[in-house]
Design a protein around this motif. Structure first.
Motif, PDB file in Angstrom:
ATOM      1  N   LEU A   1       1.058  -1.208  -0.271  1.00 58.04           N
ATOM      2  CA  LEU A   1      -0.038  -0.056   0.068  1.00 58.04           C
ATOM      3  C   LEU A   1       0.963   1.508  -0.153  1.00 58.04           C
ATOM      4  CD1 LEU A   1      -3.180  -1.346   2.433  1.00 58.04           C
ATOM      5  CD2 LEU A   1      -3.263  -0.325  -0.051  1.00 58.04           C
ATOM      6  N   ARG A   2       2.136   1.023   0.679  1.00 58.29           N
ATOM      7  CA  ARG A   2       2.530   2.327   0.892  1.00 58.29           C
ATOM      8  C   ARG A   2       3.441   3.025   0.195  1.00 58.29           C
ATOM      9  NH1 ARG A   2       6.594   2.728   6.009  1.00 58.29           N
ATOM     10  NH2 ARG A   2       8.034   1.119   5.260  1.00 58.29           N
ATOM     11  N   GLU A   3       4.296   1.317  -1.075  1.00 55.62           N
ATOM     12  CA  GLU A   3       4.394   1.796  -1.994  1.00 55.62           C
ATOM     13  C   GLU A   3       4.875   1.554  -3.362  1.00 55.62           C
ATOM     14  OE1 GLU A   3       9.102   0.632  -0.738  1.00 55.62           O
ATOM     15  OE2 GLU A   3       7.760   0.916   1.576  1.00 55.62           O
TER      16      GLU A   3
ATOM     17  N   ILE B   1      -7.004  -5.816  -1.471  1.00 58.24           N
ATOM     18  CA  ILE B   1      -7.288  -4.437  -2.080  1.00 58.24           C
ATOM     19  C   ILE B   1      -7.997  -4.174  -3.094  1.00 58.24           C
ATOM     20  CG2 ILE B   1      -5.621  -2.317  -2.719  1.00 58.24           C
ATOM     21  CD1 ILE B   1      -3.110  -3.897  -1.020  1.00 58.24           C
ATOM     22  N   GLU B   2      -8.988  -3.392  -3.476  1.00 61.72           N
ATOM     23  CA  GLU B   2      -9.633  -3.251  -5.519  1.00 61.72           C
ATOM     24  C   GLU B   2      -9.475  -1.654  -5.255  1.00 61.72           C
ATOM     25  OE1 GLU B   2     -12.915  -6.232  -4.101  1.00 61.72           O
ATOM     26  OE2 GLU B   2     -13.516  -4.135  -4.097  1.00 61.72           O
ATOM     27  N   SER B   3      -8.536  -1.627  -6.298  1.00 63.87           N
ATOM     28  CA  SER B   3      -8.250  -0.041  -7.460  1.00 63.87           C
ATOM     29  C   SER B   3      -8.041  -0.477  -8.461  1.00 63.87           C
ATOM     30  CB  SER B   3      -6.978   0.174  -6.424  1.00 63.87           C
ATOM     31  OG  SER B   3      -5.668  -0.855  -6.757  1.00 63.87           O
ATOM     32  N   ASP B   4      -8.094   1.401  -8.606  1.00 72.01           N
ATOM     33  CA  ASP B   4      -8.812   1.511 -10.155  1.00 72.01           C
ATOM     34  C   ASP B   4      -7.635   0.546 -11.248  1.00 72.01           C
ATOM     35  OD1 ASP B   4      -6.529   3.406  -9.228  1.00 72.01           O
ATOM     36  OD2 ASP B   4      -7.978   5.128 -10.442  1.00 72.01           O
ATOM     37  N   ILE B   5      -6.624   1.096 -11.178  1.00 71.36           N
ATOM     38  CA  ILE B   5      -5.452   0.681 -12.492  1.00 71.36           C
ATOM     39  C   ILE B   5      -5.004  -0.625 -12.128  1.00 71.36           C
ATOM     40  CG2 ILE B   5      -2.962   1.495 -13.165  1.00 71.36           C
ATOM     41  CD1 ILE B   5      -2.760   4.012 -11.453  1.00 71.36           C
ATOM     42  N   LEU B   6      -4.886  -1.008 -11.011  1.00 66.30           N
ATOM     43  CA  LEU B   6      -4.643  -2.728 -10.322  1.00 66.30           C
ATOM     44  C   LEU B   6      -5.584  -3.553 -10.513  1.00 66.30           C
ATOM     45  CD1 LEU B   6      -2.235  -4.350 -10.040  1.00 66.30           C
ATOM     46  CD2 LEU B   6      -2.254  -4.739  -7.757  1.00 66.30           C
TER      47      LEU B   6
ATOM     48  N   ASN C   1      -1.942   4.158  -7.582  1.00 66.09           N
ATOM     49  CA  ASN C   1      -3.985   3.716  -7.632  1.00 66.09           C
ATOM     50  C   ASN C   1      -4.280   3.957  -7.065  1.00 66.09           C
ATOM     51  OD1 ASN C   1      -4.053   0.649  -9.265  1.00 66.09           O
ATOM     52  ND2 ASN C   1      -2.101   1.600  -8.535  1.00 66.09           N
ATOM     53  N   THR C   2      -6.330   4.419  -7.396  1.00 68.35           N
ATOM     54  CA  THR C   2      -6.862   5.182  -6.073  1.00 68.35           C
ATOM     55  C   THR C   2      -7.863   4.261  -5.453  1.00 68.35           C
ATOM     56  OG1 THR C   2      -7.193   7.060  -7.319  1.00 68.35           O
ATOM     57  CG2 THR C   2      -9.335   6.235  -5.940  1.00 68.35           C
ATOM     58  N   VAL C   3      -7.383   3.869  -4.089  1.00 66.39           N
ATOM     59  CA  VAL C   3      -8.152   2.563  -3.309  1.00 66.39           C
ATOM     60  C   VAL C   3     -10.107   2.653  -2.807  1.00 66.39           C
ATOM     61  CG1 VAL C   3      -7.977   0.801  -1.843  1.00 66.39           C
ATOM     62  CG2 VAL C   3      -6.013   1.396  -2.652  1.00 66.39           C
ATOM     63  N   SER C   4     -10.637   1.483  -3.241  1.00 70.06           N
ATOM     64  CA  SER C   4     -11.530   2.067  -3.252  1.00 70.06           C
ATOM     65  C   SER C   4     -12.247   0.808  -1.907  1.00 70.06           C
ATOM     66  CB  SER C   4     -13.004   1.306  -4.503  1.00 70.06           C
ATOM     67  OG  SER C   4     -12.845  -0.121  -4.876  1.00 70.06           O
ATOM     68  N   ARG C   5     -11.569  -0.021  -1.918  1.00 67.43           N
ATOM     69  CA  ARG C   5     -12.090  -0.841  -0.902  1.00 67.43           C
ATOM     70  C   ARG C   5     -10.627  -2.053  -0.066  1.00 67.43           C
ATOM     71  NH1 ARG C   5     -16.531  -5.919  -0.083  1.00 67.43           N
ATOM     72  NH2 ARG C   5     -15.954  -6.880  -2.648  1.00 67.43           N
ATOM     73  N   VAL C   6     -10.511  -2.372   0.961  1.00 66.58           N
ATOM     74  CA  VAL C   6      -9.334  -2.991   1.747  1.00 66.58           C
ATOM     75  C   VAL C   6     -10.300  -3.308   2.180  1.00 66.58           C
ATOM     76  CG1 VAL C   6      -8.449  -1.019   2.862  1.00 66.58           C
ATOM     77  CG2 VAL C   6      -6.992  -3.200   2.326  1.00 66.58           C
ATOM     78  N   TYR C   7     -10.097  -5.421   2.633  1.00 66.91           N
ATOM     79  CA  TYR C   7     -10.538  -5.993   3.582  1.00 66.91           C
ATOM     80  C   TYR C   7      -9.593  -6.978   4.016  1.00 66.91           C
ATOM     81  CZ  TYR C   7     -12.313  -8.795  -0.553  1.00 66.91           C
ATOM     82  OH  TYR C   7     -12.806  -9.170  -1.630  1.00 66.91           O
TER      83      TYR C   7
END
Ligand code: HSE
Length: 444
Positions: free
Chosen positions: A144-146, A288-293, A151-157
């Motif tokens: 997450l840090r690097e 982790i759900e994010s827009d680019i990855l 990325n814009t993260v939408s959800r982490v669980y």
């Protein structure tokens, strides 16, 4: 080769002893990889005489972590004591103020004071590394840090407490009691010093608060987390979940919504064929759900000596490899002074629906009444079944009692609460209703 990196370790419990052993047995490989030796020069621990199965000769002992942090001839202070306040907090602060790098596994301390400590570290130009604080050996902090920068993260669980996952898994697979599973988790060194922190969800909440800040770039807000532990999950719930095609996991979930951030920790039903449902025992998983990855799922050992020591070791090695005077990675991904204010999300629709288990008297009209209370609150049902309750153990009621199990479609939390309150006001309930949220992973 550069000068050796001198390390002081405060706390020589399960993790500390593993770390000392690994640093000693892998000294040669580490020196080659890091370009300099890593040596333990000082320690502090409550009991000096205990045999930890490691060679402590030539290492200076300090009476307290605070003395170790302020007086020892070290470059890195490693804090493995735990606790949001007291010696851990005082010694970490003292070490940072003194300009030492710090490595900690202390999620409670970071959740409570992470931003303030990050500010000190960033002002002093030192590293404050804490990979071991969340999900044991899984490198989720670094991810997450690097790695996910941009990325814009939408959800982490995820499943972030090894003790709870170990208990739920053994209850389901071996039919063991909650108390026996917890004792075994303590014996294996997974549980916190006070295991209520594990089973009541506080440990997961500390970890979730840290991930939320890293994922969304906001101030830490552990007090905004909705919290429910696993202590009232029964074998009956686990079996009912299995019959409906779900497994129960303690999840920490953080979501970005249009109105703010939603953070919650609670027992959750996940579809049995999802990857996260297959994560058993002390193993942790973070999605982790994010827009680019897109969707990233990391699975690995979540607690115990070696899993935690592996992350602490990685953090120490990063310091050994860093260049003095170079710009350091911001402690919380975003410079502490630039973290956005935390905005709590308004209550919203829970997309996954709910599992509701009711113990009821076997009377004409009960089934219809339950369905009516749901309809009155606008709740659409995916399924509703009634079955005889087993007699005897596990809180079951003998005689005429029946169990009604409902699974709802997506609905508002407030509607479920109102419907359950309305049912409680009827005369037919013979036990406390059980309500468990359902979470649906996107693709995994
Ligand atoms: N008690 C914690 C757990 C240790 O069971 O996951 C690792 O943080």
């Amino acid at each position: 080769m550069a000068d050796a990196l001198k390390v002081g370790i405060a706390g020589l419990g399960t993790v500390g002893a593993s770390l000392v052993r690994i640093l000693q047995t892998r000294a040669g490989e580490l020196a080659t990889t890091c370009g300099r030796a890593i040596i333990i020069t000082a320690v502090s621990a409550r009991d000096r005489s205990r045999d930890r199965g490691v060679d402590m000769s030539g290492i200076t002992w300090f009476d307290t972590p605070e003395q170790l942090a302020s007086e020892a001839d070290i470059d890195v202070f490693v804090e493995l004591i735990g606790g949001a306040e007291g010696p851990a907090a005082r010694s970490v602060r003292a070490a940072l103020e003194r300009g030492l790098h710090v490595v900690t596994a202390n999620k409670a301390l970071l959740a409570a004071s992470g931003v303030e400590l990050a500010k000190i570290a960033e002002e002093r130009g030192v590293l404050l590394n804490f990979e071991a604080a969340v999900a044991g050996g899984i490198p989720v902090i670094k991810a997450l840090r690097e790695s996910l920068t941009g990325n814009t993260v939408s959800r982490v669980y995820g499943i972030m407490n090894g003790t709870c996952n170990y208990i739920l898994t053994r209850m389901e697979k071996e039919g063991l009691s909650f108390a026996d599973c917890l004792k075994e988790a303590q014996r294996l060194g997974y549980a916190e010093a006070d295991p209520t922190f594990d089973i009541e969800g506080n440990d997961t909440a500390h970890k979730l608060a840290i991930l939320t800040t890293l994922a969304f770039g906001t101030q830490l807000a552990p007090e905004q987390i909705y919290l429910e532990g696993i202590s009232n999950i029964s074998i009956e719930d686990i079996h009912a979940a299995a019959d409906l095609g779900y497994r129960i996991k303690l999840l920490g979930v953080a979501l970005r919504t249009e109105t703010g951030i939603e953070q919650r920790v609670h027992p959750t039903m996940v579809p049995r064929d999802s990857v996260i449902a297959q994560v058993d025992g002390v193993t942790n998983a973070v999605a982790i759900e994010s827009d680019i990855l897109g969707e990233l799922l990391m699975v690995g050992p979540g607690a115990g000596g070696n899993a935690t020591a592996s992350s602490v070791l990685g953090d120490i090695a990063d310091i050994a490899k860093s260049r003095p005077g170079a710009q350091q990675v911001p402690v919380l991904g975003t410079p502490a002074a630039a973290l956005a204010p935390y905005r709590q999300a308004e209550m919203q629709s829970h997309e996954g629906g709910y599992f509701i288990r009711l113990a009821v008297a076997d009377r004409t009209g009960v089934f219809a009444s339950v369905a009516t209370r749901m309809a009155e609150n606008g709740i659409s049902l995916e399924s509703i079944v009634q079955r005889a309750r087993p007699g005897g153990a596990d809180g079951a009621v003998k005689g005429e009692a029946k169990t009604i199990i409902l699974v709802t479609h997506a609905t508002m939390e407030v509607s479920v609460r109102k419907a359950v309150d309305a049912i409680k006001a009827e005369s037919y309930l013979v036990g406390e209703p059980q309500v468990i949220r359902i979470e649906r992973p996107k693709d995994l």
